[in-house]
Design a protein around this motif. Structure first.
Motif, PDB file in Angstrom:
ATOM      1  N   HIS A 263       0.928  -1.216  -0.003  1.00 35.49           N
ATOM      2  CA  HIS A 263      -0.025   0.044  -0.137  1.00 35.49           C
ATOM      3  C   HIS A 263       0.893   1.346  -0.070  1.00 35.49           C
ATOM      4  N   PRO A 264       0.664   2.261  -0.962  1.00 38.52           N
ATOM      5  CA  PRO A 264       1.342   3.444  -1.017  1.00 38.52           C
ATOM      6  C   PRO A 264       1.620   4.206   0.451  1.00 38.52           C
ATOM      7  N   ASP A 265       0.655   4.116   1.375  1.00 39.10           N
ATOM      8  CA  ASP A 265       0.464   4.760   2.564  1.00 39.10           C
ATOM      9  C   ASP A 265       1.779   4.391   3.503  1.00 39.10           C
ATOM     10  N   VAL A 266       1.956   2.920   3.191  1.00 38.27           N
ATOM     11  CA  VAL A 266       3.153   2.133   4.163  1.00 38.27           C
ATOM     12  C   VAL A 266       4.429   2.478   3.552  1.00 38.27           C
ATOM     13  N   GLN A 267       4.632   2.763   2.405  1.00 34.54           N
ATOM     14  CA  GLN A 267       5.955   3.244   1.768  1.00 34.54           C
ATOM     15  C   GLN A 267       6.565   4.807   2.167  1.00 34.54           C
ATOM     16  N   ALA A 268       6.910   4.781   3.425  1.00 34.39           N
ATOM     17  CA  ALA A 268       7.130   6.257   3.731  1.00 34.39           C
ATOM     18  C   ALA A 268       8.308   6.906   3.162  1.00 34.39           C
ATOM     19  N   GLY A 269       9.502   6.289   3.005  1.00 34.27           N
ATOM     20  CA  GLY A 269      10.344   6.831   2.372  1.00 34.27           C
ATOM     21  C   GLY A 269      10.584   6.614   0.974  1.00 34.27           C
ATOM     22  N   ALA A 270       9.656   6.178   0.325  1.00 33.13           N
ATOM     23  CA  ALA A 270       9.561   5.892  -1.255  1.00 33.13           C
ATOM     24  C   ALA A 270       9.839   7.164  -2.028  1.00 33.13           C
ATOM     25  N   THR A 271      10.489   7.021  -3.109  1.00 33.70           N
ATOM     26  CA  THR A 271      10.415   7.913  -4.061  1.00 33.70           C
ATOM     27  C   THR A 271       9.189   8.127  -4.880  1.00 33.70           C
ATOM     28  N   GLU A 272       9.080   9.134  -5.715  1.00 40.26           N
ATOM     29  CA  GLU A 272       7.921   9.314  -6.464  1.00 40.26           C
ATOM     30  C   GLU A 272       7.651   8.156  -7.440  1.00 40.26           C
ATOM     31  N   ALA A 273       8.765   7.596  -8.122  1.00 36.86           N
ATOM     32  CA  ALA A 273       8.385   6.573  -8.976  1.00 36.86           C
ATOM     33  C   ALA A 273       7.905   5.561  -8.257  1.00 36.86           C
ATOM     34  N   GLU A 274       8.517   5.254  -6.873  1.00 34.28           N
ATOM     35  CA  GLU A 274       8.139   3.930  -6.281  1.00 34.28           C
ATOM     36  C   GLU A 274       6.736   3.991  -5.797  1.00 34.28           C
ATOM     37  N   LYS A 275       6.200   5.073  -5.376  1.00 30.82           N
ATOM     38  CA  LYS A 275       4.956   5.425  -4.936  1.00 30.82           C
ATOM     39  C   LYS A 275       3.904   5.058  -5.869  1.00 30.82           C
ATOM     40  N   GLU A 276       4.315   5.521  -6.987  1.00 32.81           N
ATOM     41  CA  GLU A 276       3.365   5.270  -8.297  1.00 32.81           C
ATOM     42  C   GLU A 276       3.152   3.529  -8.642  1.00 32.81           C
ATOM     43  N   ARG A 277       4.482   3.013  -8.721  1.00 36.56           N
ATOM     44  CA  ARG A 277       4.535   1.766  -8.584  1.00 36.56           C
ATOM     45  C   ARG A 277       3.450   1.070  -7.542  1.00 36.56           C
ATOM     46  N   SER A 278       3.491   1.694  -6.218  1.00 33.56           N
ATOM     47  CA  SER A 278       2.747   0.924  -5.138  1.00 33.56           C
ATOM     48  C   SER A 278       1.327   1.356  -5.267  1.00 33.56           C
ATOM     49  N   VAL A 279       1.103   2.575  -6.031  1.00 31.74           N
ATOM     50  CA  VAL A 279      -0.396   2.645  -6.060  1.00 31.74           C
ATOM     51  C   VAL A 279      -0.890   1.901  -7.324  1.00 31.74           C
ATOM     52  N   GLU A 280      -0.129   1.542  -8.241  1.00 29.68           N
ATOM     53  CA  GLU A 280      -0.579   0.807  -9.396  1.00 29.68           C
ATOM     54  C   GLU A 280      -0.423  -0.678  -8.884  1.00 29.68           C
ATOM     55  N   ARG A 281       0.195  -1.232  -7.954  1.00 27.22           N
ATOM     56  CA  ARG A 281       0.034  -2.709  -7.399  1.00 27.22           C
ATOM     57  C   ARG A 281      -1.104  -2.805  -6.332  1.00 27.22           C
ATOM     58  N   SER A 282      -1.273  -1.765  -5.860  1.00 20.86           N
ATOM     59  CA  SER A 282      -2.514  -1.767  -4.721  1.00 20.86           C
ATOM     60  C   SER A 282      -3.749  -2.082  -5.703  1.00 20.86           C
ATOM     61  N   LYS A 283      -3.894  -1.248  -6.698  1.00 23.12           N
ATOM     62  CA  LYS A 283      -5.099  -1.394  -7.725  1.00 23.12           C
ATOM     63  C   LYS A 283      -5.190  -2.767  -8.204  1.00 23.12           C
ATOM     64  N   ILE A 284      -4.082  -3.442  -8.567  1.00 21.46           N
ATOM     65  CA  ILE A 284      -4.060  -4.958  -9.115  1.00 21.46           C
ATOM     66  C   ILE A 284      -4.543  -5.747  -8.038  1.00 21.46           C
ATOM     67  N   ILE A 285      -4.151  -5.609  -6.903  1.00 17.74           N
ATOM     68  CA  ILE A 285      -4.146  -6.545  -5.594  1.00 17.74           C
ATOM     69  C   ILE A 285      -5.781  -6.185  -5.276  1.00 17.74           C
TER      70      ILE A 285
END
Length: 102
Positions: free
Chosen positions: A68-90
């Motif tokens: 989940h993107p909210d759990v990725q505290a120190g993530a870069t913008e690209a990592e956050k985008e990836r997390s958002v997309e993965r959360s949608k897929i999940i």
């Protein structure tokens, strides 16, 4: 009547223009490489076919806690985008399996 037609034409032109502006502003969707098949809900959640409702629910919670993107505290913008997309897929995989289990 003619005045109504002119107003309708103006509204259509405004809507088309607005739609075109929205299209231009929209970000192009990125393509990500995943270590699972995004079209296979079992693969996305990491469960075997024939898994119980409880196993599917537990897998969903586990995957969302990891990605989940909210759990990725120190993530870069690209990592956050990836997390958002993965959360949608999940989430989509979970909804698909829940519907199948009804």
């Amino acid at each position: 009547q003619q005045q109504q037609q002119q107003q309708q034409q103006q509204q259509q032109q405004q809507q088309q223009t607005y739609g075109q502006r929205q299209q231009q502003r929209a970000k192009p969707k990125k393509e990500f490489r995943w270590d699972f098949d995004p079209n296979d809900p079992y693969s996305v959640l990491g469960v075997k076919r024939g898994a119980t409702k409880n196993e599917v629910s537990a897998a969903f919670r586990r995957e969302m806690l990891k990605h989940h993107p909210d759990v990725q505290a120190g993530a870069t913008e690209a990592e956050k985008e990836r997390s958002v997309e993965r959360s949608k897929i999940i989430t989509q995989a979970y909804q698909t399996l829940k519907k199948q289990m009804r």
